[in-house]
Design an enzyme around this catalytic site. Structure first.
Site, PDB file in Angstrom:
ATOM      1  N   ARG A  69      -5.975   3.644   1.832  1.00  0.00           N
ATOM      2  CA  ARG A  69      -5.926   4.684   0.806  1.00  0.00           C
ATOM      3  C   ARG A  69      -7.226   4.644   0.000  1.00  0.00           C
ATOM      4  O   ARG A  69      -7.811   3.587  -0.206  1.00  0.00           O
ATOM      5  CB  ARG A  69      -4.734   4.477  -0.133  1.00  0.00           C
ATOM      6  CG  ARG A  69      -3.406   4.908   0.452  1.00  0.00           C
ATOM      7  CD  ARG A  69      -2.278   4.722  -0.532  1.00  0.00           C
ATOM      8  NE  ARG A  69      -2.077   3.333  -0.867  1.00  0.00           N
ATOM      9  CZ  ARG A  69      -2.517   2.727  -1.969  1.00  0.00           C
ATOM     10  NH1 ARG A  69      -3.185   3.401  -2.889  1.00  0.00           N
ATOM     11  NH2 ARG A  69      -2.299   1.448  -2.172  1.00  0.00           N
ATOM     12  N   LYS A 206       3.183   8.614   0.090  1.00  0.00           N
ATOM     13  CA  LYS A 206       2.737   8.366  -1.284  1.00  0.00           C
ATOM     14  C   LYS A 206       2.511   9.674  -2.039  1.00  0.00           C
ATOM     15  O   LYS A 206       2.821   9.782  -3.227  1.00  0.00           O
ATOM     16  CB  LYS A 206       1.464   7.506  -1.276  1.00  0.00           C
ATOM     17  CG  LYS A 206       1.706   6.114  -0.679  1.00  0.00           C
ATOM     18  CD  LYS A 206       2.714   5.364  -1.470  1.00  0.00           C
ATOM     19  CE  LYS A 206       3.347   4.159  -0.842  1.00  0.00           C
ATOM     20  NZ  LYS A 206       2.589   3.049  -0.414  1.00  0.00           N
ATOM     21  N   SER A 248       0.956  -2.701  -3.333  1.00  0.00           N
ATOM     22  CA  SER A 248       0.698  -2.602  -1.892  1.00  0.00           C
ATOM     23  C   SER A 248       0.299  -3.953  -1.312  1.00  0.00           C
ATOM     24  O   SER A 248      -0.489  -4.684  -1.907  1.00  0.00           O
ATOM     25  CB  SER A 248      -0.416  -1.592  -1.652  1.00  0.00           C
ATOM     26  OG  SER A 248      -0.052  -0.347  -2.186  1.00  0.00           O
TER      27      SER A 248
END
Ligand code: GTP
Ligand code: SPV
Ligand code: MN
Length: 595
Positions: A69, A206, A248
């Protein structure tokens, strides 16, 4: 597949901009999925793995610049900056739309646009929300088929309504400089361009289920959280549910699928997985408890470190119907490998690393990430229904009642193994001051302590201060709220080794937590909350852990907490004036208790 004018006119508009050669609707059938897999194999986008050893499994490699990400390029585009807050990147919507239009225009020329109608949550349930993702990537289609519920029935459930989340994804040139992951909460819209990786492009995850859903949850009186959901089954057959928010790559998948240590398994304890990453929570009108569902349909799990000992359930889940991303290809038997799978990496000559180059395992140096065969954030995308410990409530329409909410992070020193908040308000405060060492799941430096409230720092779709207020407000609306705890599996000794064995043994801590919920065990009141009496953590059968180890793990070091308080003040100041006064009162109270 639908006559819904809201859907059709939006697709027309997006197609006019991106100019694909053709448009293909994804219907959720196995025939169509199989044809797409074959097509992706013919172009090299996927590699079909050994059908005997890994049936229906595929390998994919992303671009080298596109492996995690990208928080720096993720935007919340609300009319005012104040709505998005200081923690999010913000751009005014019309400005962002104009910028994106340039990047999308003609980006699908010569390509196919796939239309994916999907549901987060069981189609037709009160919890469910629908989305349509347009993408020019077969890899995205195949991942979405695993991670969400896709098909014609979603369009049927949507009917003529305009109540769905629009998602547009184009790979474009995978250009880092022009990569944008953008959210327009007021327009129910997500737009992603120039990436092909995981959380940047699987827009149900997400982008929708956390950023947009957190915004909707605040508006509609529910919560969207970065939490696993698990059930602990007692020997008498009772099952108690726990949700847990860890940042995460801090252990959600592992905890969600844990296998009880032998001593507890022999007594009849079991753990059932409801979800490993995202929970949607609503107050149940009948019993006044908070109920949780997992809106996803599969797991996008971290591969490195997953092995027969650490997480056998995850390993078995990804032995079929799985897409592996950025792991090592073992060309000898056409299987996959990653660091921490076993001690038999494929030999030089038979190994291709995550970048697609020959890999020499003898050159591997633990301290030098560039020698890894698999990327540290390499992943498996696997079906929840293939998980040996999937809960019978996985498809439940009303969700599971939550007894305890657990926050946690990677803290080498400050946070003890476990403590309990005094009440919901204090629990929300404990969530708001969470911190953790950063991991490879997002681009940027690894191992730096950063504050990550409720593990939601990268995922709140509005002002973080308002999000804190929403937590406080929810507490007032839950007649029978869960108790709130904090855990830390990652305390280290002076040599930097983890003190607590973790993994399956974390059940020992969960049992203390659930005993607290039932009022079955006492605790010690400290400045930060209730800490267990060391004797109450069951260490039967643990060879390396003594009562003294537990005492060390539970100790609260006042000096480091005082330092933390200073850091929290800075962080609250960064969030700005939307931080509720109640949180400052809690902070002052903590400071006072620390003396
Ligand atoms: P996301 O999918 O990124 O949200 O991550 P996650 O929270 O699901 O993390 P995951 O369970 O995949 O764990 C990530 C890493 O943490 C792996 O390398 C695990 O080996 C490690 N880990 C998980 N649980 C424990 C534990 O109890 N102790 C220790 N020492 N490491 C753990
Ligand atoms: C995370 O980073 O928290 C993940 C992986 O679960 S991703 O879907 O890429 O966000
Ligand atoms: Mn996650």
């Amino acid at each position: 597949m639908t006559k819904n004018v809201h859907v059709l006119s939006w697709i027309d508009e997006m197609a006019a901009m991106t100019q694909p050669d053709k448009i293909v609707w994804i219907d959720g059938t196995e025939e169509q999925a199989e044809a797409l897999r074959a097509e992706a194999c013919s172009t090299g986008e996927l590699t079909k793995l050994n059908p005997e050893l890994l049936p229906n499994c595929y390998l994919h490699r992303t671009a080298v610049n596109d492996v995690a990400r990208v928080e720096g390029r993720t935007y919340i585009c609300t009319p005012t900056k104040e709505e998005a807050g200081n923690i999010n990147n913000w751009m005014e919507p019309s400005e962002m739309y104009a910028k994106l239009k340039k990047l999308y225009t003609g980006s699908m020329k010569g390509r196919t646009m796939y239309v994916i109608p999907y549901s987060m949550g069981v189609v037709g349930s009160d919890f469910a929300k629908y989305g349509i993702e347009l993408t020019d990537s077969i890899y995205v289609v195949l991942n979405m088929l695993i991670m969400t519920r896709v098909g014609v029935n979603v369009l049927e459930a949507l009917g003529d309504s305009a109540d769905y989340i629009k998602g547009l994804h184009a790979r474009a040139d995978i250009d880092e400089e022009n990569r944008y992951i953008t959210h327009f909460p007021q327009d129910n819209t997500i737009m992603s361009v120039n990436s092909g990786y995981g959380g940047n492009v699987l827009l149900g995850k997400k982008c929708f289920a956390l950023r947009i859903a957190s915004y909707l949850g605040r508006k509609e009186g529910w919560m969207a959280e970065h939490m696993l959901i698990l059930g602990v089954e007692y020997p008498n057959g009772d099952i108690k549910y726990v949700t847990a928010a860890f940042p995460s790559a801090c252990g959600k998948t592992n905890l969600a699928m844990l296998i009880p240590p032998k001593m507890l398994a022999d007594k009849g304890y079991k753990v059932w997985c409801v979800g490993d990453d995202i929970a949607w929570l609503r107050v149940n009108k009948e019993d006044g408890k908070l109920y949780a569902v997992n809106p996803e349909n599969g797991f996008f799990g971290v591969a490195p470190g997953t092995n027969e000992k650490s997480n056998p359930n995850a390993l078995h889940t990804c032995m079929r119907d799985t897409i592996f991303t950025n792991v090592v290809h073992n060309t000898e038997n056409n299987t996959v490998w990653w660091e921490g799978l076993d001690n038999n990496p494929p030999k030089p000559g038979n190994a291709i690393d995550w970048k697609g180059n020959p890999w020499d395992c003898t050159k591997y140096d633990k301290k030098d990430k560039s020698t890894c065969g698999a990327h540290p954030n390499s992943r498996f995308t696997a079906l929840a229904k293939n998980c040996p410990c999937i809960s019978s409530e996985f498809n439940s329409l009303k969700g599971v009642p939550v007894s305890a909410i657990v926050f946690g992070g990677r803290r080498a020193k400050t946070a003890p193994l476990v403590y309990q908040s005094f009440n919901w308000q204090h629990g929300a405060f404990v969530g708001s001051i969470m911190a953790s060492e950063t991991t490879a799941a997002a681009s940027g430096a690894v191992g730096v302590v950063r504050r990550d409230p409720m593990a939601m720092r990268p995922f709140v779709g509005y002002n973080m201060g308002d999000y804190f207020q929403h937590w406080l407000d929810m507490g007032k609306n839950i007649p029978n709220p869960p108790a709130i705890f904090h855990v830390n599996w990652f305390r280290t000794d002076d040599e930097g080794h983890f003190i607590w064995p973790g993994f399956g043994d974390n059940l020992r801590v969960l049992l203390w937590i659930l005993d607290r919920c039932e009022g079955k065990v006492d605790a010690v009141e400290t400045a930060i909350g209730y800490v267990p009496n060391a004797e109450d953590i069951n260490i039967e059968g643990l060879s390396d852990v003594t009562l003294d180890t537990i005492k060390e793990l539970l100790s609260v070091d006042t000096a480091s907490w005082k330092e933390d308080v200073e850091n929290i003040k800075e962080f609250y100041a960064l969030i700005g004036d939307h931080v509720p006064a109640t949180m400052y009162e809690e902070l002052a109270a903590l400071e006072k208790r620390l003396g």
